[in-house]
Design a protein around this motif. Structure first.
Motif, short mmCIF file in Angstrom:
data_model
loop_
_atom_site.label_atom_id
_atom_site.label_comp_id
_atom_site.label_asym_id
_atom_site.label_seq_id
_atom_site.Cartn_x
_atom_site.Cartn_y
_atom_site.Cartn_z
N ARG A 1 2.00 -40.52 4.20
CA ARG A 1 3.01 -41.14 3.34
C ARG A 1 4.38 -40.81 3.93
O ARG A 1 4.69 -39.64 4.20
CB ARG A 1 2.88 -40.59 1.92
CG ARG A 1 3.64 -41.34 0.84
CD ARG A 1 3.11 -40.89 -0.52
NE ARG A 1 3.85 -41.50 -1.62
CZ ARG A 1 4.90 -40.96 -2.21
NH1 ARG A 1 5.34 -39.77 -1.81
NH2 ARG A 1 5.52 -41.58 -3.20
N THR B 1 9.00 -37.95 3.53
CA THR B 1 9.48 -38.31 2.20
C THR B 1 9.13 -37.23 1.19
O THR B 1 8.21 -36.42 1.41
CB THR B 1 8.87 -39.64 1.73
OG1 THR B 1 9.41 -40.00 0.48
CG2 THR B 1 7.35 -39.53 1.58
N LYS C 1 12.47 -46.98 1.90
CA LYS C 1 11.32 -47.38 1.10
C LYS C 1 10.10 -46.59 1.54
O LYS C 1 10.02 -46.14 2.69
CB LYS C 1 11.06 -48.89 1.22
CG LYS C 1 10.90 -49.41 2.63
CD LYS C 1 10.91 -50.94 2.67
CE LYS C 1 10.82 -51.44 4.11
NZ LYS C 1 10.92 -52.91 4.21
N ILE C 2 9.14 -46.43 0.65
CA ILE C 2 7.94 -45.65 0.92
C ILE C 2 6.88 -46.53 1.57
O ILE C 2 6.65 -47.66 1.15
CB ILE C 2 7.38 -45.04 -0.37
CG1 ILE C 2 8.45 -44.20 -1.07
CG2 ILE C 2 6.13 -44.21 -0.08
CD1 ILE C 2 8.87 -42.99 -0.30
N ARG C 3 6.22 -45.99 2.58
CA ARG C 3 5.10 -46.66 3.21
C ARG C 3 3.96 -45.66 3.40
O ARG C 3 4.18 -44.44 3.47
CB ARG C 3 5.51 -47.25 4.57
CG ARG C 3 6.42 -48.47 4.47
CD ARG C 3 5.68 -49.64 3.86
NE ARG C 3 6.51 -50.83 3.72
CZ ARG C 3 7.14 -51.17 2.60
NH1 ARG C 3 7.06 -50.40 1.53
NH2 ARG C 3 7.84 -52.28 2.55
N THR C 4 2.74 -46.18 3.49
CA THR C 4 1.58 -45.32 3.72
C THR C 4 0.77 -45.85 4.89
O THR C 4 0.74 -47.06 5.16
CB THR C 4 0.67 -45.26 2.47
OG1 THR C 4 0.25 -46.59 2.13
CG2 THR C 4 1.40 -44.63 1.29
N THR D 1 14.06 -51.26 -7.45
CA THR D 1 13.28 -51.86 -6.37
C THR D 1 14.19 -52.61 -5.40
O THR D 1 15.38 -52.81 -5.68
CB THR D 1 12.22 -52.83 -6.94
OG1 THR D 1 12.87 -53.83 -7.72
CG2 THR D 1 11.22 -52.07 -7.80
N LYS E 1 8.67 -42.35 -5.95
CA LYS E 1 7.80 -43.44 -6.41
C LYS E 1 7.66 -44.50 -5.30
O LYS E 1 8.63 -44.88 -4.66
CB LYS E 1 8.40 -44.09 -7.65
CG LYS E 1 8.44 -43.17 -8.87
CD LYS E 1 9.03 -43.89 -10.07
CE LYS E 1 9.06 -42.98 -11.29
NZ LYS E 1 9.66 -43.65 -12.48
N ASP E 2 6.42 -44.98 -5.13
CA ASP E 2 6.15 -45.93 -4.05
C ASP E 2 6.94 -47.23 -4.20
O ASP E 2 7.30 -47.85 -3.21
CB ASP E 2 4.65 -46.26 -4.03
CG ASP E 2 3.84 -45.11 -3.48
OD1 ASP E 2 4.44 -44.08 -3.12
OD2 ASP E 2 2.60 -45.22 -3.41
N SER E 3 7.19 -47.65 -5.42
CA SER E 3 7.81 -48.97 -5.64
C SER E 3 9.33 -48.93 -5.65
O SER E 3 9.97 -49.98 -5.68
CB SER E 3 7.32 -49.54 -6.98
OG SER E 3 7.67 -48.67 -8.05
#
Length: 562
Positions: free
Chosen positions: A213, A187, A205-208, A304, A192-194
């Protein structure tokens, strides 16, 4: 090759109970070094109950060999374990549901509806004696579901490279059915994470994971369920998948009763109308609709993710046909949905425009896959593409669990509980391969032929149907191979044993079924051996001449040596 029996699986489970506390993804939830602040299916209380089973109920001698097998005298302890596991699975799933308050308020979840399910299960146990009379091949299901659960836990958590093919644990890659977009990808560091990210017409969508990341498809939730949630899902589907069996067999029981009554009453008429009334039929359809749905992401105004559910019509129609046929898998899924509040509170909204938040969608998939696995395991219209899904795992474990099961026929033939022995060679995303040793030394010729005919019809043909070619099966990458070694009577002097090998292959390779008569070295070819050889040849002839059965052959080592 790993030999599977009750003692081995129970011992492995005790190790898994100890090791679960060391899972990195659960570190933040640990209360101390010895426990979590909630119940789960591998906690200390379960370990203690398993220890009781190990010490009291797993020692039987078969000649000079010690077989570690659950004793049927342990029925009360098995029932206690069944109830305990169901409760702990739901408590665990409720704890991790972010919409529930338990992570914050420290309270312990309660399992509403468990008393009703227990009452049904007790009736099921009482009724099993009747079920043995419903079908000559009916086999035990009370102990069976515990063994299915044990086998599944082992296949999910074992890290034996011989079994996994050096591909790691199954539980780390298992995913929701239909989730083919769960592979992480890099990514942009400024994302932005959200917020959703749109790339090449798809949403991500972002995940960690620790310091890593990455992006995953916005329609994927498989990476968002932790190891205890997966174990809890497996626990519910494995222990409840046969609850509908009495209803499936009721028609046979009524038919046999009516047939028996003809000896005493002219034209007996026993009311066999087992149809659901209008309200129940509507409720059952609603449950099937939920089991048939999938989620699709829609973008919110602030960027979102929101979700909408749509019905997969093919699933719906296949499950409705399965219900019409009184298949016990779909009936089992309906039973637990109606009994347990955990399922009653599912967001099963009939409005196609109803919008789900991200946690709503995650919980939707957890409940859906539990029900879908149960409904699919007796629905031959459903075919499987991927090993690493819960419906596939339940189907395979249900098929593999034959050791220690009694049928009415086997009782009459004097077959011991350990007549079937299982060994697993490989179980990973590319290959499932296993062996069964079956003792049929007490069977006569016709019984042998009947048993092999059942192997053809209810195993080879079933697996051909379940793993058939169809839409999107080009992405299937596994082969399913089974080896059966059948011990026969010494009266067939020149035949040592019968070996059956069959394989359901992916890609362009044909499916194969091979029956081999092993040479004992005895040159005395008795009339019994000649008759059995001809009977087997006649049995296989229709399969050898029809391409739809794949490549079916019969070989005779005695002929090869001549």
């Amino acid at each position: 090759m790993i030999e599977i029996n009750d003692g081995f699986l129970l011992k492995q489970l005790l190790e898994f109970c100890d090791n679960i506390l060391n899972e990195n993804e659960l570190a933040e939830f640990k209360k101390d070094d010895k426990s979590f602040p909630f119940s789960h299916p591998l906690d200390y209380e379960v370990k203690t109950q398993i220890d009781v089973l190990m010490k009291k109920g797993t020692r039987q001698r078969d000649g000079d060999k010690l077989i570690a097998e659950l004793s049927y005298e342990m029925n009360g302890e098995i029932d206690k374990l069944w109830n305990m596991l169901i409760e702990k699975a739901i408590i665990c799933l409720r704890y991790f549901d972010k919409r529930e308050p338990f992570m914050n308020n420290g309270k312990l979840p309660y399992v509403y509806g468990m008393d009703s399910l227990k009452e049904y299960h007790n009736k099921y146990i009482d009724f099993e004696g009747v079920l043995y009379g419903s079908d000559a091949y009916y086999r035990d299901h009370v102990f069976h579901v515990i063994r299915v659960w044990l086998l599944g836990i082992y296949l999910l958590l074992n890290n034996n490279s011989y079994i996994t093919g050096k591909k790691g644990r199954l539980i780390d890659v298992i995913h929701f059915e239909g989730d083919n977009e769960n592979t992480p990808c890099p990514t942009d560091k400024d994302a932005k994470d959200s917020c959703l990210i749109k790339k090449d017409g798809k949403y991500y969508k972002i995940r960690t994971n620790g310091s890593d990341r990455f992006m995953v498809s916005a329609n994927s939730f498989s990476g968002d369920i932790n190891i205890l949630e997966k174990i809890s899902m497996w626990t519910l589907m494995a222990l409840c998948h046969d609850l509908g069996y009495p209803l499936e067999k009721s028609r046979k029981i009524l038919a046999k009763t009516e047939n028996m009554m003809e000896s005493f009453v002219a034209q007996p008429n026993i009311n066999g109308d087992l149809r659901f009334d209008g309200t129940r039929d509507s409720n059952n359809k609603d449950i099937i609709l939920f089991t048939s749905k999938k989620m699709k992401v829609v973008e919110n105004e602030n960027g979102t993710a929101l979700y909408k559910a749509s019905v997969q019509e093919k699933y719906k129609f296949k499950y409705m046909l399965s219900l019409e046929a009184f298949a016990h898998g779909v009936i089992s899924s309906i039973i637990i949905y109606k009994k347990l509040n955990y399922f009653k509170e599912t967001d099963n909204n009939s409005d196609a425009n109803y919008v789900f938040q991200e946690e709503d969608a995650r919980q939707f998939y957890i409940r859906r896959d539990i029900l879908r696995a149960m409904a699919s395991h007796t629905c031959q219209d459903i075919y499987h593409i991927d090993v690493a899904t819960f419906p596939m795992l339940l189907f395979v474990c249900d098929e593999l669990q034959e050791w220690g099961r009694k049928s009415w026929k086997s009782m009459y033939k004097g077959v011991t509980n350990n007549a079937v022995q299982l060994s697993i060679n490989t179980f990973n995303s590319n290959k499932i391969e296993y062996e069964e040793q079956i003792d049929m030394s007490n069977a006569g010729e016709q019984q042998l032929l009947d048993n092999i005919k059942r192997i053809l019809k209810y195993q080879y043909m079933l697996y051909q149907t379940t793993f058939r070619d169809g839409q999107y099966t080009a992405s299937r990458h596994f082969d399913y191979t089974k080896h059966i070694h059948i011990k026969i009577s010494e009266e067939y002097k020149s035949i040592q044993q019968i070996d059956i090998d069959f394989s359901i292959n992916h890609g362009s390779s044909d499916n194969t079924f091979t029956l081999l008569l092993k040479d004992s070295g005895d040159s005395d070819t008795t009339s019994e051996a000649q008759s059995l050889t001809k009977g087997l040849s006649d049995l296989l002839e229709p399969y050898k001449s029809n391409r739809k059965y794949g490549n079916c052959t019969m070989n005779d080592e005695r002929e090869e040596k001549r």
